[in-house]
Design an enzyme around this catalytic site. Structure first.
Site, short mmCIF file in Angstrom:
data_model
loop_
_atom_site.label_atom_id
_atom_site.label_comp_id
_atom_site.label_asym_id
_atom_site.label_seq_id
_atom_site.Cartn_x
_atom_site.Cartn_y
_atom_site.Cartn_z
N ARG A 76 4.86 -13.98 8.95
CA ARG A 76 5.92 -12.45 8.78
C ARG A 76 6.92 -12.16 9.58
O ARG A 76 7.28 -12.98 10.26
CB ARG A 76 4.68 -11.32 9.09
CG ARG A 76 4.27 -11.16 10.37
CD ARG A 76 3.04 -10.11 10.51
NE ARG A 76 3.67 -8.81 10.39
CZ ARG A 76 3.26 -7.96 9.78
NH1 ARG A 76 1.96 -8.27 8.89
NH2 ARG A 76 3.87 -6.62 9.56
N LYS A 82 4.30 -0.10 10.00
CA LYS A 82 4.25 1.15 9.50
C LYS A 82 3.78 2.43 10.25
O LYS A 82 4.18 3.29 10.25
CB LYS A 82 3.44 1.15 8.08
CG LYS A 82 4.35 0.81 6.74
CD LYS A 82 3.74 1.10 5.75
CE LYS A 82 3.08 -0.27 4.97
NZ LYS A 82 2.09 0.00 3.78
N GLU A 127 0.87 -1.22 -0.01
CA GLU A 127 -0.03 0.04 0.10
C GLU A 127 0.86 1.39 0.00
O GLU A 127 1.73 1.29 0.72
CB GLU A 127 -0.72 -0.07 1.32
CG GLU A 127 -1.76 0.75 1.11
CD GLU A 127 -2.71 0.94 2.57
OE1 GLU A 127 -2.91 0.10 3.34
OE2 GLU A 127 -3.61 2.35 2.40
#
Ligand code: ATP
Ligand code: MG
Length: 552
Positions: free
Chosen positions: A255, A265, A29
Site C-alpha cells: 500500500r 479513512k 467500500e
C-alpha cells in the site's frame, strides 16, 4: 512500464487459464472519500485493463449497511472519472447477495459451514493465537438440517443482532489464523442504502470479496499486502464451490504511505469530525477531492503513481516527491501572473499625472504558444513587503533606500524616501522610475541585482490567499504507536486577506492553477471566486532531499 504484477499477467495471457482475457476490479467500500492511496490502486487496476486491452470493474464493496451511503458512491465515481478513468456501469456486492446466500447454503449442505451461537468476543478469544491452538465451538458439529434451519432463521430476522453467525468449517488448529473457521455472515438489523430492509444477514469481506470477483469474471484480483494471509481462504472458498480453473486469483502489492500525512479513512474521518480541517475536500487533506481543490492535476497524480511503481514490501514515499510531479506539470502548463500577498505601497513621484500604461508580460516562458498579456501599470503600485528593507544586510539585493531594482516586465525604479507610521512600520515608499528602461534594460548598460513583482494599485483586484504547511509536523505521524493527531501542525494554514492581484487573475477560471511569479503555484478555488490556494512552492525540495541522501 513493468513490475511483478504486469509480468505475471503477461505470462497468464500467453499460457494462463484465462484464454488471454484480463479483468481487474477496484473495490472501494462506499463509507468515505478516496485518498491518494486509493489512487495508486486505481491507476494500477484501470491502467492494467487499458494496457492489456482488458476491463476493470468499479465494484462497491457495500457489505456494511451501518456506515455506507449513496453519496459516497457518487463521490467515488466522480473522483475516479476525474483521475481520468471511465467507470462504466459500476457493480455492487449487494447485487450478489442472493447468489452469495445460495452458495452459503451449498456449503452448509456439504457440511462446510455451521451456525455458531457464541458471541463475537468468545469467537475471537477461541481463535487462539500464533502459538496457541483454537478451541472448537460447542456448536461446530450441528447437523446439516439444524444449520439450514437456523441459517434460514437468521436470514428471516428471527434472531437478535450478534446472537449467531455463520462460520466456515475449516480447521481450528490451522497455522493460518484466517483459516480457523472464519465468519461468513453476521446478523445486522440495519437499513442498507440499496437493498433496504430485505436482508437481515450481511456477508463478511472474506466471503463476499472473492465470490464477487468470481461472479464478475475477474481474472486478477489485486489487493494490498495485509490480505496475503487471506489468500488461502480466498482459494478455499472457490475450491469448495467447485469454481473452474479460470477462477480469479489474488495477488498482493504494497500500500502507499506518504510522509507528513495519514492514509486511513478512519483517521481522515476523525480530522473532519473534530474540525481539524474544513471537510473531506479541505486542500490539506490527502483525499482526491482535497488534492484537486489544492490544484494537484490528475496527470501529476498518475505520473507519480507510475513512477513509484508496484512493490512487494511496504514503504513510505516522501510527500516532496509527489509535489515535484505537481510542480513539473504546472511549470509547463500554468500561466504566469503577478500577485502581491503582503502589499506595501509604492508611489512613483515622477510618473506623469494620471497617465495610463500597460506592460507586456510573457504568459509562460515554457510555452511560447501561451503568448503575452498587457498588465496595467500606473504611478501607484504594490510590491511585496518582503522585497524591501530599510537596513538591508549584505546579501539582500532587493529594494532599499537609495537602491535601484527592476520591476518584472517593466521599468527600473529607485527608492528615494521611506514613509513610516507611528510605530516605525513602513507605510509607503516614494520612488522614481527611469522611462528609458521600459524594455527592462538600461540604455547605458547599468545593471540592477534584483527583479521584483508588482501590481498596479489602481487596477488591483483584492483576493484571499491560503498558504499551507504540512498538516502533520511529524514525518511519520503515529509511527511510534502514538496518536497521529498529536502531531497535527497548528499552523498548517495561514489565511491572507487583502492580497493584491493583477486584474487578469479575476478572469482565471475556477479551479485553474497559475503561477504567482516568484511565489509558487496557486489554485483558484473550485467554488469561491478570488480565493486562491497555494498548491506548491517553486523550490524543488525533492532535489534537495536527494542531494542530502546522496542519490541526486
Ligand atoms: P482505509 O484503510 O483507509 O479505510 P480501505 O482499504 O479500507 O482503506 P477500501 O475502500 O476498502 O478502503 O479500499 C478500496 C481499495 O483501495 C482496496 O482494494 C485497497 O486495497 C485499496 N487501497 C486502500 N488504501 C490504499 C493504499 N494506501 N495504497 C494502495 N491501495 C490502497
Ligand atoms: Mg477496506
Amino acid at each position: 512500464m513493468t513490475d511483478f504484477i504486469r509480468e505475471k499477467i503477461a505470462a497468464d495471457c500467453s499460457d494462463g487459464p484465462y484464454g488471454g482475457r484480463v479483468q481487474t476490479r477496484f473495490p472501494p467500500e462506499p463509507n468515505g472519500f478516496l485518498h491518494i492511496g486509493h489512487a495508486k490502486s486505481i491507476t494500477l487496476n484501470f491502467g492494467i485493463a487499458d494496457e492489456f486491452d482488458g476491463k476493470c470493474v468499479l465494484r462497491f464493496d457495500d457489505t456494511n449497511p451501518d456506515t455506507e451511503d449513496s453519496r459516497f458512491v457518487d463521490a467515488i465515481r466522480e473522483d475516479i472519472e476525474w483521475l481520468g478513468y471511465d467507470t462504466g456501469e459500476p457493480a455492487f456486492a449487494s447485487d450478489y447477495f442472493r447468489q452469495l446466500h445460495h452458495w452459503a447454503v451449498q456449503l452448509i449442505e456439504k457440511g462446510l459451514a455451521y451456525v455458531d451461537d457464541q458471541d463475537a468476543e468468545t469467537i475471537s478469544k477461541n481463535r487462539g493465537g500464533f502459538t496457541e491452538p483454537g478451541v472448537d465451538s460447542p456448536w461446530r458439529d450441528r447437523t446439516v438440517e439444524e444449520n439450514l434451519e437456523l441459517f434460514e432463521g437468521m436470514k428471516n430476522g428471527e434472531f437478535a443482532e450478534g446472537s449467531r453467525v455463520l462460520r466456515a468449517k475449516i480447521d481450528m488448529n490451522h497455522e493460518n489464523m484466517q483459516m480457523r473457521d472464519p465468519v461468513m455472515y453476521r446478523i445486522r438489523d440495519s437499513h442498507h442504502f440499496r437493498t433496504g430492509d430485505l436482508w437481515k444477514i450481511y456477508p463478511t469481506y472474506d466471503w463476499a470479496h472473492g465470490q464477487s470477483d468470481a461472479i464478475e469474471g475477474t481474472t486478477h484480483s489485486l489487493c494490498t499486502l495485509e490480505f496475503d494471509t487471506h489468500r488461502p481462504l480466498y482459494d478455499w472458498f472457490m475450491e469448495q464451490l467447485g469454481l473452474g480453473g479460470d477462477r480469479p486469483r489474488q495477488t498482493e502489492f504494497a500500500r502507499l504511505n506518504l510522509t507528513h500525512t495519514v492514509l486511513s479513512k478512519r483517521k481522515l474521518l476523525q480530522l473532519v469530525e473534530e474540525g481539524h480541517v474544513d471537510g473531506w475536500d479541505d486542500p490539506r487533506m490527502p483525499t482526491i477531492r482535497g488534492l484537486r481543490r489544492r490544484g494537484y492535476p490528475a496527470e501529476a497524480i498518475r505520473a507519480f503513481a507510475a513512477h513509484i511503481g508496484i512493490a512487494r514490501v511496504n514503504g513510505t514515499h516522501e510527500i516532496e516527491l509527489l509535489e515535484s510531479f505537481v510542480r513539473t506539470h504546472h511549470n509547463t502548463h500554468a500561466l504566469r501572473r503577478m500577485a502581491v500577498l503582503d502589499p506595501i505601497e509604492v508611489v512613483l513621484t515622477n510618473w506623469p499625472d494620471g497617465a495610463a500604461d500597460t506592460r507586456e508580460a510573457i504568459n509562460n516562458p515554457e510555452d511560447e504558444s501561451a503568448g503575452t498579456r498587457d498588465v496595467p501599470f500606473s504611478g501607484r503600485l504594490f510590491i511585496e513587503r518582503d522585497d524591501f528593507m530599510v537596513d538591508p544586510p549584505k546579501k539582500f539585493f532587493r529594494l532599499a533606500p537609495g537602491r535601484e531594482v527592476r520591476l518584472r516586465a517593466g521599468y527600473f525604479i529607485t527608492c528615494d524616501e521611506v514613509e513610516t507610521g507611528p510605530d516605525g512600520e513602513v507605510t509607503r515608499l516614494l520612488c522614481t522610475y527611469d522611462p528609458a528602461t521600459a524594455g527592462g534594460q538600461a540604455p547605458d548598460g547599468r545593471k540592477v541585482k534584483a527583479t521584483i513583482h508588482w501590481v498596479s494599485a489602481d487596477h488591483a483586484v483584492d483576493a484571499t490567499v491560503m498558504l499551507y504547511d504540512r498538516l502533520f509536523a511529524d514525518e511519520h505521524p503515529g509511527a511510534d504507536g502514538s496518536d497521529p493527531l498529536a502531531s497535527l501542525n497548528p499552523n498548517s494554514r495561514e489565511v491572507r486577506t487583502g492580497c493584491k492581484l493583477e486584474p487578469a487573475l479575476a478572469d482565471t477560471p475556477l479551479g485553474e492553477v497559475v503561477q504567482f511569479e516568484r511565489l509558487g503555484y496557486f489554485a483558484h478555488d473550485l467554488d469561491r471566486p478570488l480565493v486562491f490556494h497555494r498548491t506548491v512552492g517553486l523550490r524543488d525540495e525533492w532535489a534537495n532531499i536527494q542531494k542530502r541522501q546522496g542519490t541526486g
